[in-house]
Design a protein around this motif. Structure first.
Motif, PDB file in Angstrom:
ATOM      1  N   LYS A 144       0.833  -1.204   0.000  1.00 20.54           N
ATOM      2  CA  LYS A 144       0.000   0.000   0.000  1.00 20.54           C
ATOM      3  C   LYS A 144       0.868   1.256   0.000  1.00 20.54           C
ATOM      4  N   LEU A 145       1.928   1.236   0.789  1.00 19.50           N
ATOM      5  CA  LEU A 145       2.826   2.398   0.845  1.00 19.50           C
ATOM      6  C   LEU A 145       3.573   2.589  -0.472  1.00 19.50           C
ATOM      7  N   LEU A 146       3.972   1.496  -1.106  1.00 25.02           N
ATOM      8  CA  LEU A 146       4.734   1.603  -2.350  1.00 25.02           C
ATOM      9  C   LEU A 146       3.941   2.310  -3.450  1.00 25.02           C
ATOM     10  N   LEU A 147       2.626   2.206  -3.392  1.00 24.74           N
ATOM     11  CA  LEU A 147       1.796   2.893  -4.380  1.00 24.74           C
ATOM     12  C   LEU A 147       1.970   4.405  -4.297  1.00 24.74           C
ATOM     13  N   ASN A 148       2.330   4.889  -3.116  1.00 21.23           N
ATOM     14  CA  ASN A 148       2.464   6.332  -2.909  1.00 21.23           C
ATOM     15  C   ASN A 148       3.832   6.870  -3.325  1.00 21.23           C
ATOM     16  N   PHE A 149       4.747   5.962  -3.698  1.00 21.32           N
ATOM     17  CA  PHE A 149       6.095   6.387  -4.055  1.00 21.32           C
ATOM     18  C   PHE A 149       6.314   6.362  -5.565  1.00 21.32           C
ATOM     19  N   GLU A 150       5.228   6.389  -6.315  1.00 24.73           N
ATOM     20  CA  GLU A 150       5.340   6.454  -7.765  1.00 24.73           C
ATOM     21  C   GLU A 150       6.001   7.784  -8.160  1.00 24.73           C
ATOM     22  N   GLY A 151       6.992   7.702  -8.986  1.00 25.94           N
ATOM     23  CA  GLY A 151       7.715   8.914  -9.375  1.00 25.94           C
ATOM     24  C   GLY A 151       8.978   9.136  -8.564  1.00 25.94           C
ATOM     25  N   VAL A 152       9.139   8.376  -7.453  1.00 30.49           N
ATOM     26  CA  VAL A 152      10.373   8.443  -6.667  1.00 30.49           C
ATOM     27  C   VAL A 152      11.322   7.392  -7.226  1.00 30.49           C
ATOM     28  N   SER A 153      12.522   7.788  -7.584  1.00 29.46           N
ATOM     29  CA  SER A 153      13.454   6.868  -8.243  1.00 29.46           C
ATOM     30  C   SER A 153      14.137   5.939  -7.242  1.00 29.46           C
ATOM     31  N   GLU A 154      14.366   4.707  -7.691  1.00 32.69           N
ATOM     32  CA  GLU A 154      15.078   3.739  -6.850  1.00 32.69           C
ATOM     33  C   GLU A 154      16.573   3.939  -7.033  1.00 32.69           C
ATOM     34  N   GLU A 155      17.266   4.161  -5.935  1.00 34.50           N
ATOM     35  CA  GLU A 155      18.700   4.427  -5.981  1.00 34.50           C
ATOM     36  C   GLU A 155      19.452   3.381  -5.163  1.00 34.50           C
ATOM     37  N   SER A 156      20.744   3.296  -5.394  1.00 35.89           N
ATOM     38  CA  SER A 156      21.603   2.425  -4.585  1.00 35.89           C
ATOM     39  C   SER A 156      22.067   3.237  -3.377  1.00 35.89           C
ATOM     40  N   ILE A 157      21.501   2.948  -2.228  1.00 36.50           N
ATOM     41  CA  ILE A 157      21.752   3.747  -1.017  1.00 36.50           C
ATOM     42  C   ILE A 157      22.956   3.199  -0.271  1.00 36.50           C
TER      43      ILE A 157
END
Length: 427
Positions: free
Chosen positions: A210-223
């Protein structure tokens, strides 16, 4: 050793052997073996189909198995009651030392008796992230370079000429956009993706998706760890602090199986010596505001220069109006009521260096009673005293003593303030 479903509880310094008929199988050992070598066996040592834990406590998740490594400083049996007692004690110590924040977790008191420590961290991270989303993800302006069919912002002529030599209708520009694709949200996204890989609790999986749906547009980076070193918080981003702290634990303590398997490992471990020291310090520190106890100041990790670039660092220094005491916490069961030569010499140096007349070696209480204060030998050192002492961490109900600081004060400090010590130490 005890287990419930996929939760295995062991005590520190315990050896866990592979048993295909039991919970800990070869597939778990293989993953921990890789993780152990990767971390230079910091949390445990690897043997022949066995893992030996050391002085670190906490929790390790390997594949679908959660292993809790519990502290133990008594001579009681290792039955379920003993494991429940130390499980709850560890959670309380983590809470007191600000390493876990339970008051934001729903029904926390119920969870203490049943949930694994790892579930508490997962639950807390998800709760904090849900709260952030409820108030809206942080957005800000950031520069972006695009090839558009209209001028927006400023034209980057070098790239424009290179890319649009045959496309006169297009313009390579740099402009700013206002969105949620920033460092804080990228860190939260990465932690959520890690949890999605390793979480086995159905309720957690529902909340993660459910939370991941709200992170659309946030890029996945190597942290990496450097990301967290550069972070600063202001009044607009302070609400992220707790979630980012937990995300850091999840991301940096996670070791994926790069070969594409599902034997990922996540370890949230704490040095029990440091945890015990910090716990005792906080309990004594609370007495500074207690008018009934004439403690003026309690200091932790007071490092002072000793030789060239080296320094001395006493665990805890307690100051009253006219006395100063050094307390050095030792998380181990002392044999025959005798400290090691190295510990005694260390306390002797503390007495000289910090100008105190008493240093206390403080161990968790097992079946031994406190020793008398005893001076070091020698005419010059009659005023330098060392005391081997033991404090019971638990009350009569088997829970951690809330007033541990007052107990230590009454048993070790109060009398010293009145009298001082003059007995001879005999090794």
């Amino acid at each position: 050793m005890s287990s419930s479903k996929n939760i295995l509880q062991v005590f520190e310094h315990h050896t866990l052997k592979v048993d295909e008929e039991s919970t800990f199988k070869m597939v778990h050992f293989n993953a921990l073996e890789k993780y152990g070598y990767k971390t230079k066996e910091k949390f445990f040592s690897v043997g022949n189909k066995r893992i030996k834990f050391n002085n670190y406590v906490g929790v390790i998740q390997v594949k679908n198995l959660t292993i809790e490594i519990l502290p133990k400083a008594d001579n009681n049996s290792e039955d379920k009651a003993s494991k429940d007692k130390w499980h709850n004690a560890l959670i309380t110590m983590l809470k007191e030392c600000k390493l876990i924040k339970l008051n934001t977790i729903s029904n926390a008191k119920l969870k203490l008796k049943s949930a694994s420590i790892l579930d508490l961290y997962y639950d807390l991270f998800l709760s904090e992230t849900e709260t952030i989303f409820k108030h809206g993800l942080r957005k800000n302006y950031r520069p972006i370079e695009e090839n558009l069919n209209k001028v927006k912002g400023k034209i980057l002529f070098t790239n424009h000429i290179r890319k649009n030599a045959f496309h006169k209708e297009r313009f390579f520009v740099e402009h700013k956009i206002f969105d949620a694709d920033n460092t804080l949200n990228q860190i939260l996204l990465k932690a959520l993706l890690v949890l999605k890989t390793i979480a086995h609790n159905p309720n957690h999986n529902i909340r993660i998706n459910k939370l991941l749906l709200n992170f659309e547009g946030v890029s996945e980076e190597s942290i990496t760890e450097k990301w967290f070193e550069k972070l600063t918080f202001d009044r607009n981003t302070e609400r992220y602090r707790q979630a980012i702290t937990l995300a850091k634990l999840i991301i940096l303590r996670y070791s994926p199986d790069l070969k594409g398997g599902n034997e990922n490992v996540l370890a949230i471990m704490f040095d029990m010596n440091m945890l015990y020291e910090n716990y005792v310090y906080r309990k004594l520190k609370a007495l500074q505001n207690d008018l009934d106890n004439p403690i003026v100041k309690v200091k932790e990790q007071n490092r002072t220069p000793f030789w060239e670039t080296r320094g001395l660092r006493a665990d805890i220094i307690v100051e009253t109006e006219d006395k100063r005491l050094v307390i050095d916490t030792k998380w181990k069961v002392l044999k025959d009521n005798k400290p090691s030569d190295a510990d005694l010499k260390q306390m002797f140096v503390y007495n000289l260096h910090y100008d105190t007349d008493l240093s206390i070696l403080l161990y968790p209480k097992t079946t031994l009673e406190s020793s008398d204060k005893k001076p070091f030998r020698g005419e010059k050192f009659k005023s330098l005293n060392c005391q081997v002492a033991f404090t019971d961490l638990f009350n009569d109900e088997g829970r951690l003593e809330k007033d541990l600081g007052k107990r230590i004060y009454n048993e070790l400090i109060k009398e010293e303030i009145k009298t001082g010590a003059n007995n001879v130490y005999s090794a």
